[in-house]
Design an enzyme around this catalytic site. Structure first.
Site, PDB file in Angstrom:
ATOM      1  N   HIS A   1      14.334  25.686 -14.585  1.00 54.54           N
ATOM      2  CA  HIS A   1      12.936  25.877 -15.000  1.00 54.54           C
ATOM      3  C   HIS A   1      12.020  25.603 -13.814  1.00 54.54           C
ATOM      4  CE1 HIS A   1      13.611  21.573 -15.091  1.00 54.54           C
ATOM      5  NE2 HIS A   1      12.340  21.495 -14.731  1.00 54.54           N
TER       6      HIS A   1
ATOM      7  N   HIS B   1       8.523  24.796  -7.461  1.00 55.53           N
ATOM      8  CA  HIS B   1       9.926  24.936  -7.066  1.00 55.53           C
ATOM      9  C   HIS B   1      10.795  24.955  -8.315  1.00 55.53           C
ATOM     10  CE1 HIS B   1       9.409  20.653  -7.872  1.00 55.53           C
ATOM     11  NE2 HIS B   1      10.688  20.684  -8.211  1.00 55.53           N
TER      12      HIS B   1
END
Ligand code: 3AM
Length: 177
Positions: free
Chosen positions: A36, A120
């Site tokens: 995720h 990220h």
């Protein structure tokens, strides 16, 4: 419950990331279903606070946008690498969405996040330090670039720390228009 706000990733993109998840001794790879992009870590909250958070996020008006994952990097330092991640191509819409979420959460009563947002997707954490191998791994894959994908919603996840590792469950999804 322990909460965070993130972008869930489409299955084909998660498969693509999964293909990167090998060949690094000491790496504890994130389970493919858990991949995720965190927008805001919230942490432990009670039921009432969780309801306020849900209400604040429900009221947020954001627009859909396209996002591309590209490049790899690490958090931590050579002596103690913490996380290996895939980066995001510069994306103003993502920054705007993150700022709106931060605002909404502060209005719901949360303390401001002090750390700068560094978008990220974590691929791995480390049991032991892979040393030089980590540097080589990142350099060898530095041209990694996934196909762009359309971000049509963001998600409030709960995180449960089980013996086998963290289990993330989507609690609510908020559409972008
Ligand atoms: O998106 P990533 O994987 O980088 O490391 C946790 C994970 O980050 C982070 O929140 C994400 C979803 O669990 N996280 C866990 N505890 C945290 C804390 N106390 C935290 N981030 C900030 N502060």
């Amino acid at each position: 419950m322990r909460l965070f706000v993130a972008l869930a990733l489409p299955a084909d993109l998660r498969s693509r990331l999964c293909a990167l998840s090998a060949g690094l001794p000491g790496a504890r790879w994130v389970d493919p279903s858990n991949l995720h992009l965190t927008l805001r870590f919230i942490g432990e909250v009670g039921r009432h606070e969780a309801e306020d958070i849900d209400a604040a996020l429900s009221g947020l008006k954001g627009k859909r946008f396209s996002l591309t994952l590209a490049g790899l990097g690490e958090f931590g330092d050579d002596r103690r690498p913490r996380q290996l991640w895939v980066g995001v191509e510069p994306n103003e819409a993502l920054e705007r969405l993150q700022a709106k979420i931060e605002n909404a959460l502060q209005r719901a009563g949360l303390a401001p996040e002090k750390r700068k947002f560094k978008p990220h997707v974590t691929l791995a954490r480390f049991k032991t330090n892979p040393g030089e191998r980590l540097h080589d791994y990142i350099v060898e894959r530095s041209l990694f670039r996934a196909a762009p994908f359309e971000v049509t919603e963001f998600t409030l996840f709960s995180s449960y720390l089980a013996r086998e590792g963290a289990i993330y469950a989507p609690e609510a999804a908020y559409p972008l228009l």
